[in-house]
Design an enzyme around this catalytic site. Structure first.
Site, PDB file in Angstrom:
ATOM      1  N   ASN A 114      22.921  30.916  36.682  1.00  0.00           N
ATOM      2  CA  ASN A 114      23.232  32.129  35.679  1.00  0.00           C
ATOM      3  C   ASN A 114      23.845  33.088  36.735  1.00  0.00           C
ATOM      4  O   ASN A 114      23.374  33.389  37.926  1.00  0.00           O
ATOM      5  CB  ASN A 114      21.932  32.470  35.115  1.00  0.00           C
ATOM      6  CG  ASN A 114      21.241  31.619  34.330  1.00  0.00           C
ATOM      7  OD1 ASN A 114      21.760  30.442  33.973  1.00  0.00           O
ATOM      8  ND2 ASN A 114      19.985  31.721  34.151  1.00  0.00           N
ATOM      9  N   HIS A 131      26.399  29.899  41.023  1.00  0.00           N
ATOM     10  CA  HIS A 131      27.722  29.896  40.266  1.00  0.00           C
ATOM     11  C   HIS A 131      28.259  31.484  40.057  1.00  0.00           C
ATOM     12  O   HIS A 131      29.132  31.833  39.349  1.00  0.00           O
ATOM     13  CB  HIS A 131      27.541  29.470  38.708  1.00  0.00           C
ATOM     14  CG  HIS A 131      27.339  28.023  38.634  1.00  0.00           C
ATOM     15  ND1 HIS A 131      26.732  27.519  37.516  1.00  0.00           N
ATOM     16  CD2 HIS A 131      27.082  27.148  39.462  1.00  0.00           C
ATOM     17  CE1 HIS A 131      26.657  26.110  37.656  1.00  0.00           C
ATOM     18  NE2 HIS A 131      26.729  25.924  39.021  1.00  0.00           N
ATOM     19  N   GLY A 200      15.031  25.680  32.180  1.00  0.00           N
ATOM     20  CA  GLY A 200      16.298  26.041  31.418  1.00  0.00           C
ATOM     21  C   GLY A 200      17.559  25.631  31.806  1.00  0.00           C
ATOM     22  O   GLY A 200      18.441  26.415  31.415  1.00  0.00           O
ATOM     23  N   THR A 201      17.301  24.304  32.317  1.00  0.00           N
ATOM     24  CA  THR A 201      18.722  23.702  32.746  1.00  0.00           C
ATOM     25  C   THR A 201      19.215  22.502  32.016  1.00  0.00           C
ATOM     26  O   THR A 201      17.841  21.595  32.091  1.00  0.00           O
ATOM     27  CB  THR A 201      18.947  23.716  34.105  1.00  0.00           C
ATOM     28  OG1 THR A 201      20.309  23.166  34.541  1.00  0.00           O
ATOM     29  CG2 THR A 201      17.916  23.188  34.995  1.00  0.00           C
ATOM     30  N   ASN A 226      11.020  23.655  29.554  1.00  0.00           N
ATOM     31  CA  ASN A 226      12.239  23.480  28.680  1.00  0.00           C
ATOM     32  C   ASN A 226      11.740  22.969  27.358  1.00  0.00           C
ATOM     33  O   ASN A 226      11.057  22.048  27.320  1.00  0.00           O
ATOM     34  CB  ASN A 226      13.349  22.426  29.306  1.00  0.00           C
ATOM     35  CG  ASN A 226      14.657  22.408  28.630  1.00  0.00           C
ATOM     36  OD1 ASN A 226      14.849  22.448  27.080  1.00  0.00           O
ATOM     37  ND2 ASN A 226      15.523  22.491  29.611  1.00  0.00           N
TER      38      ASN A 226
HETATM   39  N1  APR Z   1      13.604  28.384  27.564  1.00  0.00           N
HETATM   40  C1  APR Z   1      14.002  27.279  28.280  1.00  0.00           C
HETATM   41  N2  APR Z   1      15.027  26.601  28.314  1.00  0.00           N
HETATM   42  C2  APR Z   1      15.826  26.593  27.173  1.00  0.00           C
HETATM   43  C3  APR Z   1      15.352  27.542  26.357  1.00  0.00           C
HETATM   44  C4  APR Z   1      14.461  28.699  26.380  1.00  0.00           C
HETATM   45  N3  APR Z   1      13.949  29.493  25.517  1.00  0.00           N
HETATM   46  N4  APR Z   1      16.599  27.485  25.514  1.00  0.00           N
HETATM   47  C5  APR Z   1      17.261  26.595  25.660  1.00  0.00           C
HETATM   48  N5  APR Z   1      16.666  25.953  26.636  1.00  0.00           N
HETATM   49  C6  APR Z   1      17.339  24.972  27.572  1.00  0.00           C
HETATM   50  C7  APR Z   1      18.225  23.597  26.723  1.00  0.00           C
HETATM   51  O1  APR Z   1      17.285  23.029  26.194  1.00  0.00           O
HETATM   52  C8  APR Z   1      18.973  23.075  27.871  1.00  0.00           C
HETATM   53  O2  APR Z   1      18.285  22.106  28.574  1.00  0.00           O
HETATM   54  O3  APR Z   1      18.335  25.322  28.438  1.00  0.00           O
HETATM   55  C9  APR Z   1      19.391  24.487  28.938  1.00  0.00           C
HETATM   56  C10 APR Z   1      20.624  24.716  28.869  1.00  0.00           C
HETATM   57  O4  APR Z   1      21.344  23.990  29.288  1.00  0.00           O
HETATM   58  P1  APR Z   1      22.924  24.215  29.526  1.00  0.00           P
HETATM   59  O5  APR Z   1      23.485  24.990  28.390  1.00  0.00           O
HETATM   60  O6  APR Z   1      23.722  23.210  29.906  1.00  0.00           O
HETATM   61  O7  APR Z   1      22.849  25.502  30.697  1.00  0.00           O
HETATM   62  P2  APR Z   1      22.829  24.916  32.221  1.00  0.00           P
HETATM   63  O8  APR Z   1      21.994  23.818  32.441  1.00  0.00           O
HETATM   64  O9  APR Z   1      22.605  26.326  32.981  1.00  0.00           O
HETATM   65  O10 APR Z   1      24.339  24.874  32.392  1.00  0.00           O
HETATM   66  C11 APR Z   1      24.889  24.752  33.711  1.00  0.00           C
HETATM   67  O11 APR Z   1      27.177  24.664  33.070  1.00  0.00           O
HETATM   68  O12 APR Z   1      28.978  25.362  31.986  1.00  0.00           O
HETATM   69  C12 APR Z   1      28.209  25.336  33.190  1.00  0.00           C
HETATM   70  O13 APR Z   1      28.515  27.109  34.485  1.00  0.00           O
HETATM   71  C13 APR Z   1      27.898  26.830  33.305  1.00  0.00           C
HETATM   72  O14 APR Z   1      25.979  27.485  34.711  1.00  0.00           O
HETATM   73  C14 APR Z   1      26.240  26.694  33.942  1.00  0.00           C
HETATM   74  C15 APR Z   1      26.244  25.108  34.028  1.00  0.00           C
END
Ligand code: APR
Length: 267
Positions: A114, A131, A200-201, A226
């Site tokens: 993030n 990032h 949360g990823t 998650n």
């Molecule tokens: N608490 C925990 N997890 C959550 C919540 C919550 N309240 N709400 C959603 N999630 C989860 C979703 O289920 C998903 O698995 O958070 C995750 C978000 O995934 P992405 O949107 O893919 O985000 P991320 O994994 O951080 O993406 C990685 O991709 O586009 C690039 O640069 C961008 O840093 C980002 C990278």
């Protein structure tokens, strides 16, 4: 509920038995601060479609054109949405919980994807921003970082004060390599860890998404927080199915109860 209770207890046991616990966080960490994720329900890419995969190449090829486009505010709709929400976002109880685990000496580092700076705003001291940061600018030629004056710049940034090179936002564009020093720091934290809270990823974007797997291959235990299953779920030792802002404070409360000197909560 009994299963969830068991999972929390398992996670607490794992954490307290570990020498070096780190957290790896993604966009889901900040959902309860009002910042949408990228993928899945309500995700920015889900709503607006993914960004131009050649953003970085476009910048390198013609920084003048890149900045002209930026300043016309003719940004992709997702950028406007993301910037608006990030500008007003505040840490949620999940960020505060990780900061308290650090101050209690339970957690050593947060490796985050993030750019919102909410871990630091919640009090976390050791944060590796894979990032980049929305609070900084970076020269792609010498790596020098400087403060970002505003979320929406009115004029293009001046050439790098250190080398006269090309300056862009610190946050990593699609197609842009993670700065080597950041990658090395994140990899070192991963290699030192014997327990990783994966929060949360979707664990889909490399190299960040690959770090939990590297930790696992080093013998570390993985705990996923998650609401949904992800590409890493099968590899995790414990899965805490729920929102970060709810699960992490509960984890902190349980750890506070069972650490040496505390009697376990009567259930
Ligand atoms: N608490 C925990 N997890 C959550 C919540 C919550 N309240 N709400 C959603 N999630 C989860 C979703 O289920 C998903 O698995 O958070 C995750 C978000 O995934 P992405 O949107 O893919 O985000 P991320 O994994 O951080 O993406 C990685 O991709 O586009 C690039 O640069 C961008 O840093 C980002 C990278």
């Amino acid at each position: 509920m009994a299963e969830a209770r068991g999972a929390i207890d398992q996670a607490v046991e794992l954490i307290l038995a570990s020498r070096n616990v780190i957290a790896m966080t993604g966009a889901g960490m900040s959902v309860e601060s009002g910042i949408p994720p990228f993928r899945g329900e309500g995700g920015l890419w889900t709503q607006f479609g993914g960004p131009d995969a050649n953003q970085y190449q476009r910048f390198l090829a013609d920084p003048d054109a890149f900045w002209a486009r930026e300043l016309q505010q003719a940004n992709e709709p997702y950028i406007v949405e993301l910037r608006k929400t990030i500008s007003v976002a505040a840490p949620n109880p999940g960020h505060v919980a990780l900061a308290s685990l650090e101050s209690e000496g339970v957690l050593t580092t947060v490796v985050t994807q993030n750019i919102d700076g909410l871990h630091q705003a919640a009090g976390s001291k050791s944060v590796i921003e894979m990032h980049g940061s929305r609070h900084k600018m970076r020269c792609v030629d010498c790596g020098d970082r400087s403060p970002r004056e505003a979320m929406f710049l009115q004029v293009r940034p001046a050439p790098c004060v250190r080398c006269g090179g090309r300056v862009k936002y610190d946050s990593v564009l699609f197609g842009e390599p993670i700065p080597r020093s950041v990658l090395e720091e994140a990899r070192a934290a991963t290699d030192r860890a014997d327990c990783v809270l994966v929060v949360g990823t979707s664990a889909t974007v490399r190299p960040a998404g690959g770090l939990p797997r590297i930790a696992k291959s080093n013998g570390a235990r993985l705990i996923e927080v998650n609401p949904d299953s992800t590409a890493i779920t099968e590899t995790c030792d414990v899965v805490l199915r729920g929102r970060a802002a709810a699960i992490l404070p509960e984890l902190v409360a349980e750890i506070g109860l069972v650490r040496p000197g505390h009697t376990p909560r009567q259930r």
